[in-house]
Design a protein around this motif. Sequence first.
Motif, PDB file in Angstrom:
ATOM      1  N   PRO A 101       0.807  -1.227   0.000  1.00 43.66           N
ATOM      2  CA  PRO A 101       0.000   0.000   0.000  1.00 43.66           C
ATOM      3  C   PRO A 101       0.844   1.282   0.000  1.00 43.66           C
ATOM      4  O   PRO A 101       0.437   2.287  -0.554  1.00 43.66           O
ATOM      5  N   ARG A 102       2.012   1.213   0.636  1.00 47.67           N
ATOM      6  CA  ARG A 102       2.848   2.416   0.690  1.00 47.67           C
ATOM      7  C   ARG A 102       4.090   2.269  -0.184  1.00 47.67           C
ATOM      8  O   ARG A 102       5.047   3.000  -0.023  1.00 47.67           O
ATOM      9  N   ARG A 103       4.037   1.311  -1.096  1.00 48.13           N
ATOM     10  CA  ARG A 103       5.134   1.091  -2.049  1.00 48.13           C
ATOM     11  C   ARG A 103       6.462   0.815  -1.338  1.00 48.13           C
ATOM     12  O   ARG A 103       7.518   1.260  -1.789  1.00 48.13           O
ATOM     13  N   LEU A 104       6.397   0.053  -0.238  1.00 46.64           N
ATOM     14  CA  LEU A 104       7.631  -0.304   0.441  1.00 46.64           C
ATOM     15  C   LEU A 104       8.403  -1.340  -0.369  1.00 46.64           C
ATOM     16  O   LEU A 104       7.816  -2.183  -1.053  1.00 46.64           O
ATOM     17  N   ALA A 105       9.695  -1.287  -0.269  1.00 46.94           N
ATOM     18  CA  ALA A 105      10.560  -2.313  -0.845  1.00 46.94           C
ATOM     19  C   ALA A 105      11.806  -2.380   0.029  1.00 46.94           C
ATOM     20  O   ALA A 105      11.838  -1.774   1.104  1.00 46.94           O
ATOM     21  N   PHE A 106      12.806  -3.115  -0.404  1.00 52.65           N
ATOM     22  CA  PHE A 106      13.988  -3.203   0.463  1.00 52.65           C
ATOM     23  C   PHE A 106      15.249  -3.492  -0.331  1.00 52.65           C
ATOM     24  O   PHE A 106      15.208  -3.881  -1.490  1.00 52.65           O
ATOM     25  N   HIS A 107      16.347  -3.257   0.333  1.00 48.22           N
ATOM     26  CA  HIS A 107      17.668  -3.633  -0.166  1.00 48.22           C
ATOM     27  C   HIS A 107      18.231  -4.757   0.702  1.00 48.22           C
ATOM     28  O   HIS A 107      18.097  -4.715   1.931  1.00 48.22           O
ATOM     29  N   SER A 108      18.890  -5.707   0.078  1.00 47.12           N
ATOM     30  CA  SER A 108      19.789  -6.579   0.826  1.00 47.12           C
ATOM     31  C   SER A 108      20.929  -6.944  -0.105  1.00 47.12           C
ATOM     32  O   SER A 108      20.809  -6.823  -1.319  1.00 47.12           O
ATOM     33  N   CYS A 109      22.028  -7.345   0.467  1.00 47.44           N
ATOM     34  CA  CYS A 109      23.186  -7.728  -0.340  1.00 47.44           C
ATOM     35  C   CYS A 109      23.514  -9.196  -0.118  1.00 47.44           C
ATOM     36  O   CYS A 109      23.277  -9.746   0.957  1.00 47.44           O
ATOM     37  N   ALA A 110      24.067  -9.806  -1.146  1.00 47.05           N
ATOM     38  CA  ALA A 110      24.739 -11.104  -1.015  1.00 47.05           C
ATOM     39  C   ALA A 110      26.223 -10.824  -1.082  1.00 47.05           C
ATOM     40  O   ALA A 110      26.663 -10.019  -1.902  1.00 47.05           O
ATOM     41  N   LEU A 111      26.961 -11.477  -0.235  1.00 39.43           N
ATOM     42  CA  LEU A 111      28.405 -11.267  -0.211  1.00 39.43           C
ATOM     43  C   LEU A 111      29.123 -12.554  -0.571  1.00 39.43           C
ATOM     44  O   LEU A 111      28.781 -13.625  -0.057  1.00 39.43           O
ATOM     45  N   PHE A 112      30.074 -12.433  -1.458  1.00 37.91           N
ATOM     46  CA  PHE A 112      31.045 -13.506  -1.634  1.00 37.91           C
ATOM     47  C   PHE A 112      32.338 -12.924  -1.118  1.00 37.91           C
ATOM     48  O   PHE A 112      32.844 -11.931  -1.652  1.00 37.91           O
ATOM     49  N   ILE A 113      32.843 -13.500  -0.061  1.00 38.31           N
ATOM     50  CA  ILE A 113      33.927 -12.829   0.658  1.00 38.31           C
ATOM     51  C   ILE A 113      34.852 -13.849   1.309  1.00 38.31           C
ATOM     52  O   ILE A 113      34.416 -14.949   1.672  1.00 38.31           O
ATOM     53  N   SER A 114      36.088 -13.486   1.416  1.00 42.66           N
ATOM     54  CA  SER A 114      37.066 -14.320   2.114  1.00 42.66           C
ATOM     55  C   SER A 114      37.022 -13.999   3.594  1.00 42.66           C
ATOM     56  O   SER A 114      36.734 -12.864   3.985  1.00 42.66           O
ATOM     57  N   ASP A 115      37.339 -14.981   4.420  1.00 39.48           N
ATOM     58  CA  ASP A 115      37.430 -14.691   5.850  1.00 39.48           C
ATOM     59  C   ASP A 115      38.837 -14.211   6.222  1.00 39.48           C
ATOM     60  O   ASP A 115      39.209 -14.232   7.389  1.00 39.48           O
ATOM     61  N   ASN A 116      39.591 -13.759   5.224  1.00 36.00           N
ATOM     62  CA  ASN A 116      40.923 -13.216   5.458  1.00 36.00           C
ATOM     63  C   ASN A 116      41.110 -11.883   4.745  1.00 36.00           C
ATOM     64  O   ASN A 116      42.117 -11.687   4.068  1.00 36.00           O
ATOM     65  N   VAL A 117      40.130 -10.999   4.880  1.00 37.53           N
ATOM     66  CA  VAL A 117      40.237  -9.686   4.252  1.00 37.53           C
ATOM     67  C   VAL A 117      39.893  -8.585   5.255  1.00 37.53           C
ATOM     68  O   VAL A 117      39.204  -8.824   6.243  1.00 37.53           O
TER      69      VAL A 117
ATOM     70  N   ILE B 113      27.346 -15.324   1.669  1.00 36.58           N
ATOM     71  CA  ILE B 113      26.532 -15.018   2.831  1.00 36.58           C
ATOM     72  C   ILE B 113      25.664 -13.794   2.567  1.00 36.58           C
ATOM     73  O   ILE B 113      26.025 -12.919   1.789  1.00 36.58           O
ATOM     74  N   SER B 114      24.516 -13.783   3.175  1.00 44.06           N
ATOM     75  CA  SER B 114      23.636 -12.617   3.111  1.00 44.06           C
ATOM     76  C   SER B 114      24.042 -11.614   4.176  1.00 44.06           C
ATOM     77  O   SER B 114      24.534 -11.995   5.239  1.00 44.06           O
ATOM     78  N   ASP B 115      23.805 -10.342   3.906  1.00 34.79           N
ATOM     79  CA  ASP B 115      24.056  -9.358   4.955  1.00 34.79           C
ATOM     80  C   ASP B 115      22.818  -9.175   5.839  1.00 34.79           C
ATOM     81  O   ASP B 115      22.702  -8.181   6.550  1.00 34.79           O
ATOM     82  N   ASN B 116      21.931 -10.149   5.821  1.00 29.92           N
ATOM     83  CA  ASN B 116      20.753 -10.122   6.683  1.00 29.92           C
ATOM     84  C   ASN B 116      20.562 -11.449   7.406  1.00 29.92           C
ATOM     85  O   ASN B 116      19.467 -11.996   7.425  1.00 29.92           O
ATOM     86  N   ARG B 306      33.256  -3.577   8.513  1.00 27.49           N
ATOM     87  CA  ARG B 306      33.547  -2.425   7.659  1.00 27.49           C
ATOM     88  C   ARG B 306      33.494  -2.844   6.193  1.00 27.49           C
ATOM     89  O   ARG B 306      34.507  -2.902   5.489  1.00 27.49           O
ATOM     90  N   ILE B 307      32.299  -3.112   5.732  1.00 29.01           N
ATOM     91  CA  ILE B 307      32.085  -3.564   4.361  1.00 29.01           C
ATOM     92  C   ILE B 307      31.240  -2.521   3.659  1.00 29.01           C
ATOM     93  O   ILE B 307      30.062  -2.361   3.980  1.00 29.01           O
ATOM     94  N   ARG B 308      31.835  -1.846   2.704  1.00 32.82           N
ATOM     95  CA  ARG B 308      31.114  -0.783   2.005  1.00 32.82           C
ATOM     96  C   ARG B 308      29.905  -1.336   1.248  1.00 32.82           C
ATOM     97  O   ARG B 308      30.033  -2.317   0.516  1.00 32.82           O
ATOM     98  N   GLY B 309      28.793  -0.681   1.442  1.00 33.62           N
ATOM     99  CA  GLY B 309      27.604  -1.026   0.680  1.00 33.62           C
ATOM    100  C   GLY B 309      26.640  -1.943   1.405  1.00 33.62           C
ATOM    101  O   GLY B 309      25.467  -1.990   1.048  1.00 33.62           O
ATOM    102  N   ALA B 310      27.113  -2.679   2.401  1.00 36.69           N
ATOM    103  CA  ALA B 310      26.240  -3.639   3.093  1.00 36.69           C
ATOM    104  C   ALA B 310      25.010  -2.938   3.667  1.00 36.69           C
ATOM    105  O   ALA B 310      25.097  -1.803   4.139  1.00 36.69           O
TER     106      ALA B 310
END
Lengths: 322, 322, 322, 322
Positions: A101-117, B113-116, B306-310
Motif C-alpha cells: 500500500p505504501r510502495r515499500l521495498a527493500f535492499h539486501s546484499c549477497a556477499l562472496f567474501i574471504s574470511d581473510n580480508v 553469505i547474506s548481509d541479513n 567495515r564492508i562498504r555497501g552492506a
Amino acid sequence: MLGVCAAALLAQAPKGWVKGKGYGWIWGAQDEVGALNAIMSPECVRRALSEVKQGRVYDLGVRIDRRSYKWPGHSPIEIMSFRSPHGVKVGKDIAAFAAHPRRLAFHSCALFISDNVGTQIDGLGHITRGQDDHWYNGFREQDYGGDFGLMKADADSIPPLVARAVLVDVAGWKKVEALPGKFAIGPKELEGALARQKIDIEPGDVVLIRTGTLRYWGETGADHARLAEHDSAGLTLDGARWLVEQKGAVLIGSDTSGLEWGGDPTLPVHEYLLVEQGVHIGELFYLEELARDQAWRFALIVTTNRIRGATAGFALRPIALR
Amino acid sequence: MLGVCAAALLAQAPKGWVKGKGYGWIWGAQDEVGALNAIMSPECVRRALSEVKQGRVYDLGVRIDRRSYKWPGHSPIEIMSFRSPHGVKVGKDIAAFAAHPRRLAFHSCALFISDNVGTQIDGLGHITRGQDDHWYNGFREQDYGGDFGLMKADADSIPPLVARAVLVDVAGWKKVEALPGKFAIGPKELEGALARQKIDIEPGDVVLIRTGTLRYWGETGADHARLAEHDSAGLTLDGARWLVEQKGAVLIGSDTSGLEWGGDPTLPVHEYLLVEQGVHIGELFYLEELARDQAWRFALIVTTNRIRGATAGFALRPIALR
Amino acid sequence: MLGVCAAALLAQAPKGWVKGKGYGWIWGAQDEVGALNAIMSPECVRRALSEVKQGRVYDLGVRIDRRSYKWPGHSPIEIMSFRSPHGVKVGKDIAAFAAHPRRLAFHSCALFISDNVGTQIDGLGHITRGQDDHWYNGFREQDYGGDFGLMKADADSIPPLVARAVLVDVAGWKKVEALPGKFAIGPKELEGALARQKIDIEPGDVVLIRTGTLRYWGETGADHARLAEHDSAGLTLDGARWLVEQKGAVLIGSDTSGLEWGGDPTLPVHEYLLVEQGVHIGELFYLEELARDQAWRFALIVTTNRIRGATAGFALRPIALR
Amino acid sequence: MLGVCAAALLAQAPKGWVKGKGYGWIWGAQDEVGALNAIMSPECVRRALSEVKQGRVYDLGVRIDRRSYKWPGHSPIEIMSFRSPHGVKVGKDIAAFAAHPRRLAFHSCALFISDNVGTQIDGLGHITRGQDDHWYNGFREQDYGGDFGLMKADADSIPPLVARAVLVDVAGWKKVEALPGKFAIGPKELEGALARQKIDIEPGDVVLIRTGTLRYWGETGADHARLAEHDSAGLTLDGARWLVEQKGAVLIGSDTSGLEWGGDPTLPVHEYLLVEQGVHIGELFYLEELARDQAWRFALIVTTNRIRGATAGFALRPIALR
C-alpha cells in the motif's frame, strides 16, 4: 574502583604466563582460546576499562570493497545488491511487497567474501604444521578439518575481547610516515619505540605495532602498489618471542596484512604465535589516529562475527577507548 | 567521574530528541547516522561505561552456519573451506608452501553469505518507500542505489556503538519461556514489563525487547519450526512510537528475526523506525543470559563489519557489559 | 554414406568392450575418459548422425533458477544481477559507460551455483571409495584431490559427445504418467520396455531411461514435493550391470536426480558405473517430448562447460537430433 | 538427401532477412530469439549437418579456472571443492555416508562465477541503450530487468544451435600468428580473407572470425599480458554491417573476448548486433585447430546452460563438425 582492580592485577603475572616461556598448550586438551584465557576474568575487563578517561572512541577497522588490497591467495570480495527496490517490485516474488500500500521495498546484499580480508584476527586454526597438519593444541586435520571450515579453534571461538592494549609506534620512532618495505622489527626496535613513548608493556596486554602502512589505505585500499611498498615491514621471530616470552603479550597486531617481517616467506611468526603459543594475530589494524593523538595505552574492544567454521575474524571494526 | 557525566546528561534530553516527536531527518542533508548521532559524545560513552561495575561480559550474538534460521527471502549461507592443508600441499600453487621446510600449510574459508543473517543491525537504507524508492533522509534509489550495495547509509556508516541499554523482558513479565507467535508488544506490554523490572527507559537508551524466541536457537538455529513458532511475536507500531517519541530510544532491538509484530506483513515498524525516525533496528540479539541474571541495564557495545555497501550488520556479536 | 559407416560398426563390438564384463580400467593409467573412449572415432560420430533424418531438435535440458529441485546436500543456486543499467550509470566505475554518448549500459550476472544441479552428467571423479578415497582408474584423493576441484577426471575431461542414443520408456511400458517412488528398474523392466518399443540396445549406445518424473518439472522445478514423489524410481545394480555388461551402454541417464533406485542409500549404481566401469551417469534429462513422439533412437549431442575441476556437467542442455 | 535440402535452401534467402537491411525487430513483440529464428527449421538443421563428411569433432571452447583472462569488469571465477571425501567422512552430516559399508564418499564443487567468462554467446539482453535502458525488441529495464537476471532474452532463451558456419581467417590472410592489437577488421579485410580461402558467406551462416589471439590461451588463459596484446583486434561497425546486411550472418563470433575492434570503447558493434539486429555475438571461440586444418565450413553445434536469467552463455564448449 577500577584502579584498585588494575593494581591488584599488576601485582602478579596473568594466569598461565611464565616469563621466559610464554603461554603454549596449557589450557586443557579441548581449549580453543589460547593465551586470551589469561585475561577473561572480570578483573581484567575492569582493568582494561580503567584506561578510559575521556570517552573517546577510535575506529581501528579499514573499510573494504571489491578493490581492496589483500593477499592474492585469498578468494575475492564481492558485495552484490541482491534485492533492490526495482527488483522487488518488478519481481513480485514476495507477496508482502508485490502490491504494498505504501510502495515499500527493500535492499539486501549477497556477499562472496574471504574470511581473510580487511581488519582481521587470525584464528588459532589458520596455520597448520607437520605431516599431520595440526594446529594449536594439537588439533589435527584428520579430526577437525572439514568442508565447512574449522571444527576446533575457529574464529567464532575467539571470545569477545575487552583488553588493555599498548601501541608501539615504530614508524613514529623512526620519524617516517611509514616504514620501508622489509623493515625488520625485532626486540631492539620495539624497545626503542617504547623508550621514546615512555611506556612499557605489561603481561596480559594486547600489543599493536605501527608501521604506518595504513596511512595509504585511503577509502578502501585501492592503491595496491603503494600499500605493497610498505606492507612487508614487520615483526621478526625474535621480536615475537620477546613480546610473548619477556613481556606477556596475549595478542599481537599491526597495520600490515601479515604482521610478520616479509623477508622470510616461511611464516615463522605465524607458526610461533598461532600454533606454538596460542597467541592470536591482528592484521590491518588502523593505528593512524591513535598515533596522531599519542594514545599509547587504551582499552581495546573487538568482537568477531559469529560464523561457525571461519578461520579468521575479517572486515572487523575493533575500537580503542580512552 | 563517570557518575558526574551521567548525571549531567540525565538532566537534559539527548541532542536532537523532542518529546512527542522523536528524531527524524534533523541531522543535515548528508547525514547517514540518524538517531545514533544523539549519543556519540564522549559524555555518552562515559555514561554508558558507568554501568559497568562487575566487569562481566555477555555475548549477545547467535552463532550461524549453513542451516541457521533466517528469512527465506534472503540469500543462503555457505561457509566453505577454500584452502586446506591438503589442498595447499597437493595444489602447489603457492611457492612458499610448495615445499615448506616445516610442512606449514593453512586454512581459509570463502563465504557466500547474506548481509541479513544472524544477529543484525538493520542499516537505515534497508527499507525504501514510495514511487521514488527513497530511504532515510530522502536518499533516493536513482541517486544512491547501485550494483554494489548502498551508497548512502550503508552498514559501514553505523558508528561503533558504546551505549547505555535497557532490557525489557516481556516474556519474563508474562511468565513464559517464550511469547506465543503473533504476540503483540505495545505500550501497555512495555510498561508492564518495565514496572515488574522496576526500571525506566531514559532518552538516549538502546532498548532491547525479550520475547524468549532465542531460547530455542541451540547451537546454530537449526530448529526452524520451533523458532518460527515464536518469531512473530513483536513490537507494534504503537509500541515503536511510544519508545521513540515518549522515551527517546535511539536503537530498538529484540531476539526475533524481524523485531516487529508478525501480524502486519506491511512492515510499519521498519518503515517508521528506519525511514522516518532514523532509528536502527536490532534483530536476533541473544538476551537469555541477561534475563537470567536480571541484568536490566548495562553498557552495550556493538560494531558492524567495515564492508562498504552492506545494508545491515550481520552475524554480529554485540556485547553487554555490567 | 553414413549408413555404411554404421553398418561397419555394427558388425563388431565397440573398442574395449567385452561382453559379460563391460569396460573398466582398461584405457591406460592416465585415462580420464572411461567408456566414452569406445565411441570417439569419426566412424562413431557418423554413425550417430546417421540417425538424423528429419532435422528435428529436442532440448533435453531443464531450466533452473534459485528454487529448482535438487539434492539438499548440494550448495544452493543464486543467479544474481551483478551489473545493471541503473548500477552501471549511477556507479560510474567504468569509464566507457560513465558518460556514454548513446547511454549504453549492460547486464551481467554473478552466479553462485553447485556443479550438481539441473541436467547433469556426473564426472568420473564424483564418487570415491575406500580408505584411500580413490575414484575411477585408481586416482586417489591424496594425489588428485584439491581445493579447486578434481585434478583428474573432472567434468572438463568429458569429451564433446556425439553419440547414438536409445530411449527406454519404462513409464510408457507401465502405462503411467510417472513411475511411483522407489519403483525398481532392473533387467526385466528394461527388457519389457524395449520389447514394447520394438528396439534393442547396441554396444556403444547411450541409454536414457524414462521414469516420467520430469513431467512435473514445470518452469523451473519449483514443485519439490511432486518431484520427490517420483524421483526415487530408478535403476538397480542388476539393471546397471545388464546395461553395461550385456548391452555395452557407454553412458546411462534418466530423468531423475540420481538415476539409481532410491531404495538403497549406499549408491551401488554410482559406485559401479563411475568407479568400476568408467561409465558416466546422466541425470535430470528431460525425455517427455521424445516419449511423446516415440523417438526411440536418435543422435545425442551434449557438451559440458569447460570449467577446470568441476565434478559434473551441470545445467546442461543436451540435444537429441532425429 | 541432406544435399537436396541444402540446395533448396540456398535458392532463397533465409526467412526474415532482407539484403541491405539485415534482420531487426521483425519476429513479433515477445520474440527473444532474434536472427536465429531464421535458421530454426529442420531444413536448416539438415543443411548444417550436410557439412559433416568425416565425422571429425573440433572443440571450440577454452578451459577456464580462477586465473583465466577476462574483462576486469566482470565478477571473478572460483571453483571450490564444496564436498570432499575427507569432509564428508569427518563431517558426518549426511547419514548415507556417515558410516558407509564400502567407505563411499563424494566430491562436489560450489562455483562463484560470472556469466561472462570463457567461451561465450552474448544474449540479446546483455547490452541496453537509451534513457529507458531497453534492449533487443524494445524490452525495457522497468519491465523486464530484475534481481535475478533478465526476464526477457536471457541466455536460456537462446535455442540449441545446429548451424552451418564459416571461418574467416583474417590472421591467416595477414600471414601472422595473431593480429596486432587494435587491428581493425572491416569489409575489406573480410573480403580479403574470404578470397584467400576461396569461400563465401551465405545468408543464414554463422560467421567466426579468427584473429589468432587464442593461440596464447594455453591451459587456462593465465598469460593475461600476452592475450591482452592481441585481444583488441576486432570487427568494426562497418564490418558488422557488411556481414549482417550484405551477407546475412545470423551469429558473429571471434576468438577475442569482445569481438569488436578495441579502438572504440563505446561498443558500437555490440549495440548494432545485439540491440538493433538481434544477432548474437560469440566470444573466445577457439579457432586454432580449424585454421590449421583449413576447415573453412562446418556444422557448428552449441548449447548454452539452462539457467534462467543469465545474460550470456559462458564457459561454453561449442563444437565444429566436419
